[in-house]
Design a protein around this motif. Structure first.
Motif, PDB file in Angstrom:
ATOM      1  N   ILE A 295      -1.863 -35.930   7.287  1.00 22.74           N
ATOM      2  CA  ILE A 295      -2.994 -37.061   6.769  1.00 22.74           C
ATOM      3  C   ILE A 295      -2.910 -37.955   7.886  1.00 22.74           C
ATOM      4  O   ILE A 295      -4.092 -38.050   8.292  1.00 22.74           O
ATOM      5  CB  ILE A 295      -2.171 -37.302   5.483  1.00 22.74           C
ATOM      6  CG1 ILE A 295      -2.483 -36.599   4.518  1.00 22.74           C
ATOM      7  CG2 ILE A 295      -3.446 -38.383   4.927  1.00 22.74           C
ATOM      8  CD1 ILE A 295      -1.941 -37.260   2.547  1.00 22.74           C
TER       9      ILE A 295
ATOM     10  N   TYR B 141       0.878 -29.055  -1.623  1.00 17.56           N
ATOM     11  CA  TYR B 141       1.936 -29.911  -2.014  1.00 17.56           C
ATOM     12  C   TYR B 141       1.875 -29.982  -3.555  1.00 17.56           C
ATOM     13  O   TYR B 141       2.895 -30.596  -4.489  1.00 17.56           O
ATOM     14  CB  TYR B 141       1.904 -31.594  -1.259  1.00 17.56           C
ATOM     15  CG  TYR B 141       3.005 -32.402  -1.721  1.00 17.56           C
ATOM     16  CD1 TYR B 141       4.220 -31.493  -1.718  1.00 17.56           C
ATOM     17  CD2 TYR B 141       3.115 -33.182  -2.382  1.00 17.56           C
ATOM     18  CE1 TYR B 141       5.416 -32.257  -1.779  1.00 17.56           C
ATOM     19  CE2 TYR B 141       4.030 -33.985  -2.322  1.00 17.56           C
ATOM     20  CZ  TYR B 141       5.173 -33.374  -2.458  1.00 17.56           C
ATOM     21  OH  TYR B 141       6.611 -34.863  -2.889  1.00 17.56           O
ATOM     22  N   VAL B 142       0.770 -30.702  -4.408  1.00 15.68           N
ATOM     23  CA  VAL B 142       0.335 -31.005  -5.580  1.00 15.68           C
ATOM     24  C   VAL B 142       0.747 -30.272  -6.387  1.00 15.68           C
ATOM     25  O   VAL B 142       0.982 -30.323  -7.289  1.00 15.68           O
ATOM     26  CB  VAL B 142      -1.615 -31.708  -5.456  1.00 15.68           C
ATOM     27  CG1 VAL B 142      -1.821 -32.347  -7.020  1.00 15.68           C
ATOM     28  CG2 VAL B 142      -1.689 -32.776  -4.271  1.00 15.68           C
TER      29      VAL B 142
ATOM     30  N   ILE C  11       7.339 -34.380   1.344  1.00 14.96           N
ATOM     31  CA  ILE C  11       6.472 -35.221   1.546  1.00 14.96           C
ATOM     32  C   ILE C  11       6.738 -35.367   2.468  1.00 14.96           C
ATOM     33  O   ILE C  11       5.541 -36.256   2.886  1.00 14.96           O
ATOM     34  CB  ILE C  11       7.570 -35.898   0.494  1.00 14.96           C
ATOM     35  CG1 ILE C  11       6.037 -37.086  -0.131  1.00 14.96           C
ATOM     36  CG2 ILE C  11       9.049 -36.867   1.017  1.00 14.96           C
ATOM     37  CD1 ILE C  11       5.240 -36.863  -0.930  1.00 14.96           C
TER      38      ILE C  11
ATOM     39  N   THR D  73      -8.388 -33.589   3.605  1.00 18.43           N
ATOM     40  CA  THR D  73      -7.792 -34.578   3.449  1.00 18.43           C
ATOM     41  C   THR D  73      -6.930 -33.545   2.313  1.00 18.43           C
ATOM     42  O   THR D  73      -5.428 -33.499   2.027  1.00 18.43           O
ATOM     43  CB  THR D  73      -7.073 -35.764   3.364  1.00 18.43           C
ATOM     44  OG1 THR D  73      -7.941 -36.515   4.690  1.00 18.43           O
ATOM     45  CG2 THR D  73      -6.093 -36.119   3.126  1.00 18.43           C
TER      46      THR D  73
ATOM     47  N   SER E 272      -3.821 -31.261   1.316  1.00 17.42           N
ATOM     48  CA  SER E 272      -2.082 -32.326   0.195  1.00 17.42           C
ATOM     49  C   SER E 272      -2.314 -30.907  -1.076  1.00 17.42           C
ATOM     50  O   SER E 272      -1.583 -31.114  -1.632  1.00 17.42           O
ATOM     51  CB  SER E 272      -3.152 -33.318  -0.493  1.00 17.42           C
ATOM     52  OG  SER E 272      -3.243 -33.917   0.371  1.00 17.42           O
ATOM     53  N   TRP E 273      -3.303 -30.316  -1.331  1.00 21.66           N
ATOM     54  CA  TRP E 273      -3.288 -29.177  -2.195  1.00 21.66           C
ATOM     55  C   TRP E 273      -1.713 -28.728  -3.241  1.00 21.66           C
ATOM     56  O   TRP E 273      -1.673 -27.939  -3.814  1.00 21.66           O
ATOM     57  CB  TRP E 273      -4.372 -28.556  -2.435  1.00 21.66           C
ATOM     58  CG  TRP E 273      -4.643 -27.480  -4.191  1.00 21.66           C
ATOM     59  CD1 TRP E 273      -4.575 -26.434  -3.629  1.00 21.66           C
ATOM     60  CD2 TRP E 273      -4.956 -28.252  -5.010  1.00 21.66           C
ATOM     61  NE1 TRP E 273      -4.563 -26.075  -4.726  1.00 21.66           N
ATOM     62  CE2 TRP E 273      -4.152 -27.295  -6.489  1.00 21.66           C
ATOM     63  CE3 TRP E 273      -4.500 -29.874  -5.515  1.00 21.66           C
ATOM     64  CZ2 TRP E 273      -4.510 -26.995  -7.387  1.00 21.66           C
ATOM     65  CZ3 TRP E 273      -5.041 -29.870  -7.119  1.00 21.66           C
ATOM     66  CH2 TRP E 273      -4.486 -28.891  -7.805  1.00 21.66           C
TER      67      TRP E 273
ATOM     68  N   LEU F 168       3.493 -33.655   4.474  1.00 22.73           N
ATOM     69  CA  LEU F 168       2.046 -33.939   4.568  1.00 22.73           C
ATOM     70  C   LEU F 168       1.407 -35.033   4.561  1.00 22.73           C
ATOM     71  O   LEU F 168       0.629 -35.502   5.004  1.00 22.73           O
ATOM     72  CB  LEU F 168       2.279 -33.456   2.609  1.00 22.73           C
ATOM     73  CG  LEU F 168       1.205 -34.255   1.841  1.00 22.73           C
ATOM     74  CD1 LEU F 168       0.390 -33.361   2.233  1.00 22.73           C
ATOM     75  CD2 LEU F 168       1.069 -34.699   0.126  1.00 22.73           C
ATOM     76  N   LEU F 169       2.942 -35.916   4.599  1.00 15.38           N
ATOM     77  CA  LEU F 169       2.015 -37.890   5.459  1.00 15.38           C
ATOM     78  C   LEU F 169       1.645 -37.572   7.240  1.00 15.38           C
ATOM     79  O   LEU F 169       1.243 -37.633   6.575  1.00 15.38           O
ATOM     80  CB  LEU F 169       3.153 -38.614   4.566  1.00 15.38           C
ATOM     81  CG  LEU F 169       2.958 -38.864   3.212  1.00 15.38           C
ATOM     82  CD1 LEU F 169       4.135 -39.732   3.143  1.00 15.38           C
ATOM     83  CD2 LEU F 169       2.396 -39.542   2.386  1.00 15.38           C
TER      84      LEU F 169
END
Length: 302
Positions: free
Chosen positions: A232, A292-293, A225, A285, A289-290, A228-229
């Motif tokens: 972004i 991780y989602v 996380i 973005t 992020s995908w 990922l943050l």
């Protein structure tokens, strides 16, 4: 039966609370995105800012923007800058988190206070300090390098060359981001039971094996996380680059996506083109992020 009724009431209350938050989130974020989508399909310039009605442009804005070589050079530059800084930041943050876990008492407190002070420093103040450090006339960095015998750095203008400009920019981004990563990972490491580590030591596991097979797998959710943050945030960097550009950097060679959007909108009054690029950044973005989602969705299924 009573337990089932209580459960349904609890679920209903939770759904109502989530619905309220969702409405506020959609209202706060949905309207700007919807405005950008509509504007990207219109002729929207300075005249429209003063009340002239916009006209429908279809895909003209997208064709015009995405056939512009400037955009793709900025995209490549932004992605390289983003991934490099994010991974370096997470690596340094992980090393500091492991250091805080290894030391005790006053040393750990000093490290934590230093991280909090660095994190709490206002962004404009941090950029100003780095501009002073790398100033070609009175900067400490040039003075130190020249003192070490590197005469080529005498009055060297770091911010006037794209490569050295991004070295300074990366130092600022990493320096401001490491505290969040380090403290987040340290919080994750503190949740690992000491019994597990002691059992591994009894079994003869070395420090390297403990890190590889115990600590890293158990802290991986937090690591994912924060990475990922960081990706972004680094993709959307704007203010730090803009403030460094004001010191005399070549704007066209140092623009990132946020600065490119600003130049289109505020500089050229091409708000339709700026909206098209903004939606492209949103798409990037989502793509970043995908993974991780998707991993979260797999965990829910399991």
């Amino acid at each position: 039966m009573a337990h089932t009724k209580r459960r349904k009431k609890t679920n209903r209350a939770a759904s109502l609370l989530l619905a309220g938050s969702l409405v506020i989130l959609v209202a706060g974020l949905g309207y700007p995105v919807l405005w950008q989508i509509i504007t990207s399909f219109q002729h929207f310039g300075l005249e429209q800012q003063f009340g002239a009605p916009p006209t429908f442009a279809g895909l003209d804005n997208y064709i015009r923007i995405f056939t512009d070589d400037r955009l793709w050079s900025v995209v490549v530059r932004s992605l390289l800058f983003c991934f490099f800084n994010a991974f370096i930041t997470v690596f340094i943050g992980l090393m500091i988190a492991l250091l805080m876990r290894a030391v005790h008492g006053g040393i750990r407190i000093v490290i934590q206070i230093a991280l909090l002070l660095a994190w709490a420093m206002p962004m404009v103040a941090a950029v100003t300090v780095f501009r002073w450090l790398f100033d070609y006339r009175t900067g400490v960095v040039n003075w130190l390098l020249t003192s070490l015998g590197l005469s080529s750095f005498e009055r060297f203008a770091w911010l006037s060359h794209p490569m050295t400009f991004f070295i300074v920019a990366s130092l600022i981004i990493i320096w401001m981001s490491v505290p969040f990563v380090a403290l987040s990972l340290f919080a994750g490491l503190t949740q690992i039971s000491t019994d597990v580590i002691e059992a591994a030591e009894i079994d003869g596991a070395s420090r390297t094996q403990q890190l590889r097979y115990i600590l890293m797998p158990m802290v991986r959710p937090v690591l994912s996380i924060v990475l990922l943050l960081q990706l972004i945030w680094d993709l959307r960097v704007f203010a730090q680059i803009r403030l460094l550009q004001d010191a005399g950097a070549p704007v066209s060679e140092t623009n990132l996506l946020g600065n490119f959007i600003y130049e289109l909108g505020m500089g050229s009054h091409d708000f339709a083109g700026a909206s098209a690029v903004s939606l492209f950044v949103l798409t990037l973005t989502i793509i970043i992020s995908w993974p991780y989602v998707r991993s979260l969705l797999k965990e829910d299924e399991q």
